[in-house]
Scaffold this motif. Structure first.
Motif, PDB file in Angstrom:
ATOM      1  N   PHE A   1       0.840  -1.002   0.020  1.00 12.20           N
ATOM      2  CA  PHE A   1       0.001  -0.022  -0.100  1.00 12.20           C
ATOM      3  C   PHE A   1       0.781   1.306   0.004  1.00 12.20           C
ATOM      4  O   PHE A   1       0.680   2.107  -0.806  1.00 12.20           O
ATOM      5  N   ALA A   2       1.857   1.272   0.847  1.00 13.86           N
ATOM      6  CA  ALA A   2       2.782   2.595   1.068  1.00 13.86           C
ATOM      7  C   ALA A   2       3.556   2.747  -0.277  1.00 13.86           C
ATOM      8  O   ALA A   2       3.668   3.918  -0.848  1.00 13.86           O
ATOM      9  N   LYS A   3       4.066   1.614  -1.014  1.00 16.13           N
ATOM     10  CA  LYS A   3       4.778   1.798  -2.305  1.00 16.13           C
ATOM     11  C   LYS A   3       3.829   2.309  -3.398  1.00 16.13           C
ATOM     12  O   LYS A   3       4.259   2.985  -4.078  1.00 16.13           O
ATOM     13  N   LYS A   4       2.698   1.657  -3.477  1.00 20.14           N
ATOM     14  CA  LYS A   4       1.832   1.915  -4.536  1.00 20.14           C
ATOM     15  C   LYS A   4       1.287   3.225  -4.555  1.00 20.14           C
ATOM     16  O   LYS A   4       0.834   3.833  -5.519  1.00 20.14           O
ATOM     17  N   ASN A   5       1.139   3.963  -3.181  1.00 21.45           N
ATOM     18  CA  ASN A   5       0.587   5.214  -3.104  1.00 21.45           C
ATOM     19  C   ASN A   5       1.684   6.222  -2.842  1.00 21.45           C
ATOM     20  O   ASN A   5       1.454   7.497  -2.635  1.00 21.45           O
ATOM     21  N   GLY A   6       2.860   5.963  -3.046  1.00 25.28           N
ATOM     22  CA  GLY A   6       3.985   6.728  -2.943  1.00 25.28           C
ATOM     23  C   GLY A   6       4.426   7.499  -1.580  1.00 25.28           C
ATOM     24  O   GLY A   6       4.593   8.645  -1.544  1.00 25.28           O
TER      25      GLY A   6
ATOM     26  N   ALA B   1      -5.212   2.700   7.692  1.00 28.22           N
ATOM     27  CA  ALA B   1      -5.970   3.847   7.738  1.00 28.22           C
ATOM     28  C   ALA B   1      -5.016   5.005   8.072  1.00 28.22           C
ATOM     29  O   ALA B   1      -5.480   6.173   7.193  1.00 28.22           O
ATOM     30  N   ALA B   2      -4.221   5.006   8.834  1.00 27.34           N
ATOM     31  CA  ALA B   2      -3.334   6.186   8.967  1.00 27.34           C
ATOM     32  C   ALA B   2      -2.706   6.461   7.802  1.00 27.34           C
ATOM     33  O   ALA B   2      -2.365   7.553   7.506  1.00 27.34           O
ATOM     34  N   LYS B   3      -1.968   5.437   7.006  1.00 23.69           N
ATOM     35  CA  LYS B   3      -1.441   5.717   5.861  1.00 23.69           C
ATOM     36  C   LYS B   3      -2.079   6.288   4.624  1.00 23.69           C
ATOM     37  O   LYS B   3      -1.844   7.126   3.988  1.00 23.69           O
TER      38      LYS B   3
END
Length: 105
Positions: free
Chosen positions: A20-25, A72-74
């Protein structure tokens, strides 16, 4: 200050957060915690999460330790307007991953 993610990529909830973090930069620093080596049971990791479980997220002095809330926080960092829908999201999902009801505000 950079977001720190404490993950073991062998864990499915950890992989979900990582992807999720990688995909959303979302910029983050990966702090690998190897479950098979018992690193999550160390006193050093207990300072991050007293429950000694991964995933965990640390953003300055703020720490989250359950994977749905880390996501959720990310997501709120990726889409700041999401915070307006947080209450509805909590009402829909209303429980932590441990099955305990959440406190509503």
């Amino acid at each position: 200050m950079v977001l720190e993610l404490y993950l073991d990529l062998l864990s499915q909830p950890c992989r979900a957060i990582y992807i999720f973090a990688k995909k959303n930069g979302i910029p983050f620093q990966l702090r690998t915690v190897e479950l098979l080596k018992g690193q999550h049971l160390s006193d050093a990791f207990a300072q991050v999460n007293p429950l000694k479980k991964v995933p965990a997220m640390k953003d300055g002095d703020f720490t989250l330790t359950e994977s749905p809330w880390v996501l959720a926080a990310k997501f709120s960092k990726a889409v700041p307007s999401w915070l307006h829908g947080a209450r509805e999201w909590r009402q829909q999902w209303g429980r932590t991953s441990s099955g305990r009801p959440m406190r509503s505000s």
